[in-house]
Design a protein around this motif. Structure first.
Motif, PDB file in Angstrom:
ATOM      1  N   GLY A  38     -63.578 -75.462  77.687  1.00 28.87           N
ATOM      2  CA  GLY A  38     -64.312 -74.304  78.171  1.00 28.87           C
ATOM      3  C   GLY A  38     -63.431 -73.166  78.620  1.00 28.87           C
ATOM      4  N   GLY A  39     -62.137 -73.432  78.725  1.00 27.86           N
ATOM      5  CA  GLY A  39     -61.198 -72.418  79.192  1.00 27.86           C
ATOM      6  C   GLY A  39     -60.760 -71.467  78.094  1.00 27.86           C
ATOM      7  N   SER A  40     -59.838 -70.581  78.460  1.00 32.28           N
ATOM      8  CA  SER A  40     -59.349 -69.547  77.556  1.00 32.28           C
ATOM      9  C   SER A  40     -57.831 -69.506  77.569  1.00 32.28           C
ATOM     10  N   LEU A  41     -57.294 -69.064  76.456  1.00 36.59           N
ATOM     11  CA  LEU A  41     -55.863 -68.779  76.326  1.00 36.59           C
ATOM     12  C   LEU A  41     -55.711 -67.571  75.420  1.00 36.59           C
ATOM     13  N   ARG A  42     -54.643 -66.832  75.646  1.00 34.97           N
ATOM     14  CA  ARG A  42     -54.285 -65.770  74.703  1.00 34.97           C
ATOM     15  C   ARG A  42     -52.896 -66.054  74.153  1.00 34.97           C
ATOM     16  N   LEU A  43     -52.848 -66.211  72.851  1.00 37.03           N
ATOM     17  CA  LEU A  43     -51.573 -66.402  72.169  1.00 37.03           C
ATOM     18  C   LEU A  43     -51.025 -65.052  71.743  1.00 37.03           C
ATOM     19  N   SER A  44     -49.706 -64.943  71.821  1.00 35.98           N
ATOM     20  CA  SER A  44     -49.023 -63.724  71.392  1.00 35.98           C
ATOM     21  C   SER A  44     -48.058 -64.054  70.274  1.00 35.98           C
ATOM     22  N   CYS A  45     -47.815 -63.074  69.438  1.00 31.65           N
ATOM     23  CA  CYS A  45     -46.859 -63.211  68.341  1.00 31.65           C
ATOM     24  C   CYS A  45     -46.049 -61.923  68.316  1.00 31.65           C
ATOM     25  N   VAL A  46     -44.755 -62.036  68.571  1.00 31.17           N
ATOM     26  CA  VAL A  46     -43.899 -60.854  68.564  1.00 31.17           C
ATOM     27  C   VAL A  46     -43.067 -60.877  67.291  1.00 31.17           C
ATOM     28  N   ALA A  47     -42.973 -59.723  66.670  1.00 29.95           N
ATOM     29  CA  ALA A  47     -42.234 -59.586  65.415  1.00 29.95           C
ATOM     30  C   ALA A  47     -40.974 -58.774  65.620  1.00 29.95           C
ATOM     31  N   SER A  48     -39.960 -59.119  64.857  1.00 33.77           N
ATOM     32  CA  SER A  48     -38.717 -58.353  64.850  1.00 33.77           C
ATOM     33  C   SER A  48     -38.159 -58.347  63.443  1.00 33.77           C
ATOM     34  N   GLN A  94     -35.817 -58.751  56.933  1.00 32.34           N
ATOM     35  CA  GLN A  94     -36.557 -59.995  57.039  1.00 32.34           C
ATOM     36  C   GLN A  94     -37.287 -60.024  58.379  1.00 32.34           C
ATOM     37  N   LEU A  95     -38.543 -60.395  58.319  1.00 36.85           N
ATOM     38  CA  LEU A  95     -39.375 -60.426  59.516  1.00 36.85           C
ATOM     39  C   LEU A  95     -39.206 -61.764  60.225  1.00 36.85           C
ATOM     40  N   GLN A  96     -39.024 -61.708  61.536  1.00 37.33           N
ATOM     41  CA  GLN A  96     -39.038 -62.919  62.353  1.00 37.33           C
ATOM     42  C   GLN A  96     -40.256 -62.860  63.274  1.00 37.33           C
ATOM     43  N   LEU A  97     -40.914 -64.003  63.421  1.00 33.72           N
ATOM     44  CA  LEU A  97     -42.117 -64.097  64.250  1.00 33.72           C
ATOM     45  C   LEU A  97     -41.920 -65.184  65.296  1.00 33.72           C
ATOM     46  N   VAL A  98     -42.314 -64.880  66.523  1.00 32.36           N
ATOM     47  CA  VAL A  98     -42.217 -65.854  67.602  1.00 32.36           C
ATOM     48  C   VAL A  98     -43.530 -65.876  68.362  1.00 32.36           C
ATOM     49  N   GLU A  99     -44.152 -67.048  68.419  1.00 31.95           N
ATOM     50  CA  GLU A  99     -45.407 -67.216  69.146  1.00 31.95           C
ATOM     51  C   GLU A  99     -45.122 -67.633  70.591  1.00 31.95           C
ATOM     52  N   SER A 100     -46.060 -67.307  71.454  1.00 32.55           N
ATOM     53  CA  SER A 100     -46.013 -67.765  72.838  1.00 32.55           C
ATOM     54  C   SER A 100     -47.437 -67.801  73.380  1.00 32.55           C
ATOM     55  N   GLY A 101     -47.583 -68.414  74.548  1.00 30.40           N
ATOM     56  CA  GLY A 101     -48.875 -68.428  75.208  1.00 30.40           C
ATOM     57  C   GLY A 101     -49.612 -69.744  75.148  1.00 30.40           C
ATOM     58  N   GLY A 102     -49.066 -70.712  74.439  1.00 29.21           N
ATOM     59  CA  GLY A 102     -49.716 -72.011  74.379  1.00 29.21           C
ATOM     60  C   GLY A 102     -49.577 -72.760  75.691  1.00 29.21           C
ATOM     61  N   GLY A 103     -50.286 -73.860  75.793  1.00 33.31           N
ATOM     62  CA  GLY A 103     -50.218 -74.662  76.998  1.00 33.31           C
ATOM     63  C   GLY A 103     -51.402 -75.587  77.092  1.00 33.31           C
ATOM     64  N   LEU A 104     -51.573 -76.147  78.281  1.00 35.65           N
ATOM     65  CA  LEU A 104     -52.675 -77.065  78.557  1.00 35.65           C
ATOM     66  C   LEU A 104     -53.812 -76.299  79.213  1.00 35.65           C
TER      67      LEU A 104
END
Length: 126
Positions: free
Chosen positions: A15-25, A1-11
């Motif tokens: 006009g700004g930038s963010l990079r979201l990540s998703c790690v799988a296990s 079974q795949l588990q996914l966890v996102e990170s990288g969100g915020g305020l």
């Protein structure tokens, strides 16, 4: 079974930038197409982008085309969503999802996702 966890969100400011990540296990991510979705308060879950298992196909919703870029690194079991020129209307919970359905196929949809992460909140405000 795949588990996914996102990170990288915020305020972030407009006009700004963010990079979201998703790690799988739990399984090999390259077996799956990956999608990024978002859900704003009071709205349905919107598909933003998807990428095929080997990264050869990527597709975007019109609302983010030219501003967001989806990518993946199968050697790290990771997927990413680079978000540029963020707008207040991009404020939402962002989710990664995995599916055995091929990104870009007629069967690709929110309902075709096999696994979901729990989301990461992105707030765009000054």
């Amino acid at each position: 079974q795949l588990q996914l966890v996102e990170s990288g969100g915020g305020l972030v400011q407009p006009g700004g930038s963010l990079r979201l990540s998703c790690v799988a296990s739990g399984d090999t991510l390259s077996y799956y197409s990956i999608g990024w979705f978002r859900q704003a308060p009071g709205k349905g879950r919107e598909g933003l982008a998807c990428i095929s298992g080997q990264g050869g196909t990527a597709m975007y919703a019109d609302s983010v085309k030219g501003r967001f870029t989806i990518s993946r690194d199968n050697s790290k079991n990771m997927a990413y969503l680079q978000m540029n020129v963020l707008k207040p209307e991009d404020t939402a919970d962002y989710y990664c999802a995995a599916s055995m359905v091929l990104c870009g196929s007629s069967a690709w949809s929110r309902d075709a996702m096999d696994y979901w992460g729990k989301g990461t909140l992105v707030t765009v405000a000054s």
